[in-house]
Design an enzyme around this catalytic site. Structure first.
Site, PDB file in Angstrom:
ATOM      1  N   ASP A   1      25.785  22.025  91.057  1.00 14.90           N
ATOM      2  CA  ASP A   1      25.180  20.683  91.383  1.00 14.90           C
ATOM      3  C   ASP A   1      26.054  19.773  92.031  1.00 14.90           C
ATOM      4  OD1 ASP A   1      23.226  18.615  91.429  1.00 14.90           O
ATOM      5  OD2 ASP A   1      23.999  17.957  89.514  1.00 14.90           O
ATOM      6  N   SER A   2      25.744  18.697  92.687  1.00 12.91           N
ATOM      7  CA  SER A   2      26.275  17.835  93.325  1.00 12.91           C
ATOM      8  C   SER A   2      27.424  17.208  92.437  1.00 12.91           C
ATOM      9  CB  SER A   2      25.656  16.619  93.861  1.00 12.91           C
ATOM     10  OG  SER A   2      24.947  15.944  92.558  1.00 12.91           O
TER      11      SER A   2
ATOM     12  N   CYS B   1      15.322  15.497  88.607  1.00 14.15           N
ATOM     13  CA  CYS B   1      16.734  15.416  88.970  1.00 14.15           C
ATOM     14  C   CYS B   1      17.423  15.770  87.465  1.00 14.15           C
ATOM     15  CB  CYS B   1      17.225  14.094  89.535  1.00 14.15           C
ATOM     16  SG  CYS B   1      19.089  14.007  89.672  1.00 14.15           S
TER      17      CYS B   1
ATOM     18  N   HIS C   1      20.567  15.405  86.657  1.00 17.68           N
ATOM     19  CA  HIS C   1      21.289  14.047  86.182  1.00 17.68           C
ATOM     20  C   HIS C   1      20.504  13.585  85.016  1.00 17.68           C
ATOM     21  CE1 HIS C   1      24.142  14.684  89.236  1.00 17.68           C
ATOM     22  NE2 HIS C   1      24.894  13.786  88.756  1.00 17.68           N
TER      23      HIS C   1
ATOM     24  N   CYS D   1      20.273  21.635  90.621  1.00 14.52           N
ATOM     25  CA  CYS D   1      19.930  20.519  91.491  1.00 14.52           C
ATOM     26  C   CYS D   1      18.684  20.638  92.120  1.00 14.52           C
ATOM     27  CB  CYS D   1      21.080  20.391  92.734  1.00 14.52           C
ATOM     28  SG  CYS D   1      21.018  19.148  93.769  1.00 14.52           S
TER      29      CYS D   1
ATOM     30  N   TYR E   1      24.151  13.924  96.131  1.00 15.16           N
ATOM     31  CA  TYR E   1      23.279  14.371  97.647  1.00 15.16           C
ATOM     32  C   TYR E   1      22.191  13.628  97.739  1.00 15.16           C
ATOM     33  CZ  TYR E   1      25.809  19.136  96.851  1.00 15.16           C
ATOM     34  OH  TYR E   1      26.602  20.158  96.702  1.00 15.16           O
ATOM     35  N   GLY E   2      21.701  12.745  96.897  1.00 16.70           N
ATOM     36  CA  GLY E   2      20.213  12.554  96.960  1.00 16.70           C
ATOM     37  C   GLY E   2      19.683  11.686  98.095  1.00 16.70           C
TER      38      GLY E   2
ATOM     39  N   GLU F   1      27.003   9.519  86.174  1.00 18.44           N
ATOM     40  CA  GLU F   1      28.268   9.701  86.518  1.00 18.44           C
ATOM     41  C   GLU F   1      29.071   8.856  85.982  1.00 18.44           C
ATOM     42  OE1 GLU F   1      29.379  12.301  88.212  1.00 18.44           O
ATOM     43  OE2 GLU F   1      27.505  13.044  88.870  1.00 18.44           O
TER      44      GLU F   1
END
Ligand code: DGL
Length: 223
Positions: A10-11, A183, A185, A73, A42-43, A151
């Site tokens: 993933d990012s 997503c 996340h 992702c 990345y979004g 994050e």
């Protein structure tokens, strides 16, 4: 039995929400997780950038001799999975916002999809909503600040909930009784999203389905 590891990328840390489901579905498999932290998020990046990074991630994992790659992702899946599948013969398992199960489960016939801007702007997403948009109303909501919340490990509390409410409350007000976490996340914000949306709103994460699909592909001996 092929005991090579499974590669997951993933990012950044979001894909860990997918690898924890893989870990519980396939406890005996070795997982290699790569976070492309230097290039995250990345979004909102240009498509070409995301495709190039996704190719780098797959090539890195191939050097480590993985037997399958999980694109954990939604953004990389939405814009790059076709390129990845056409360039690499290894089994590539990828994400899809859970619009199909949400369309089946909704009772209000209104669903909300929370994702990154590039996921929602992709042709792949347009095809998906084209398939189900006739049956239910699909409210697509980009949530650019959610990735940073995760994050920064701000997963709960008044500040996180206030930010989540800016995106989620309008969807619920428009009748959405089912929210799709589009997503990887966002499952880490699931409890806060549920608090903001209220107990009557269903929140769907496709990670378990992805882990099951990986299991099926490995059992079928797919490459
Ligand atoms: N976790 C990713 C996704 O599923 C990427 C988020 C980002 O890097 O913006 O879309």
């Amino acid at each position: 039995m092929n005991d090579a590891p499974i590669g997951v990328f993933d990012s950044d840390v979001g894909g860990l929400s997918v690898s924890r489901e893989i870990r519980s579905a396939l406890p005996h498999e070795d997982l290699l997780y790569v976070a492309d932290a230097g290039a995250a998020p990345y979004g909102d990046r240009p498509v070409e950038f995301i495709v190039a990074r996704a190719r780098l991630m797959v090539e890195f994992l191939l050097q480590l001799r993985v037997k399958a790659v999980v694109v954990a992702c939604n953004t990389a899946t939405a814009v790059a999975v076709q390129t990845l599948r056409s360039h690499y013969s290894i089994a590539i398992i990828a994400m899809e916002p859970a619009v199909k199960p949400a369309a089946r489960l909704t009772e209000s016939d209104v669903i909300g999809v929370l994702a990154t801007s590039q996921t929602l702007a992709s042709e792949r997403y347009a095809r998906l909503t084209g398939r189900f948009g006739g049956d239910v109303e699909i409210l697509s909501q980009a949530c650019p600040e959610f990735v940073a919340l995760v994050e920064n490990a701000e997963l709960s509390g008044a500040q996180a909930e206030a930010l989540i409410a800016r995106y989620v409350t309008p969807l619920v007000a428009r009748g959405a009784d089912t929210l799709v976490l589009g997503c990887t996340h966002f499952p880490f914000l699931r409890a806060a999203i549920q608090t903001v949306a209220g107990p009557h709103v269903r929140v769907i994460d496709p990670a378990t389905a992805v882990a099951r699909e990986l299991q099926r592909r490995l059992q079928a001996g797919d490459r």
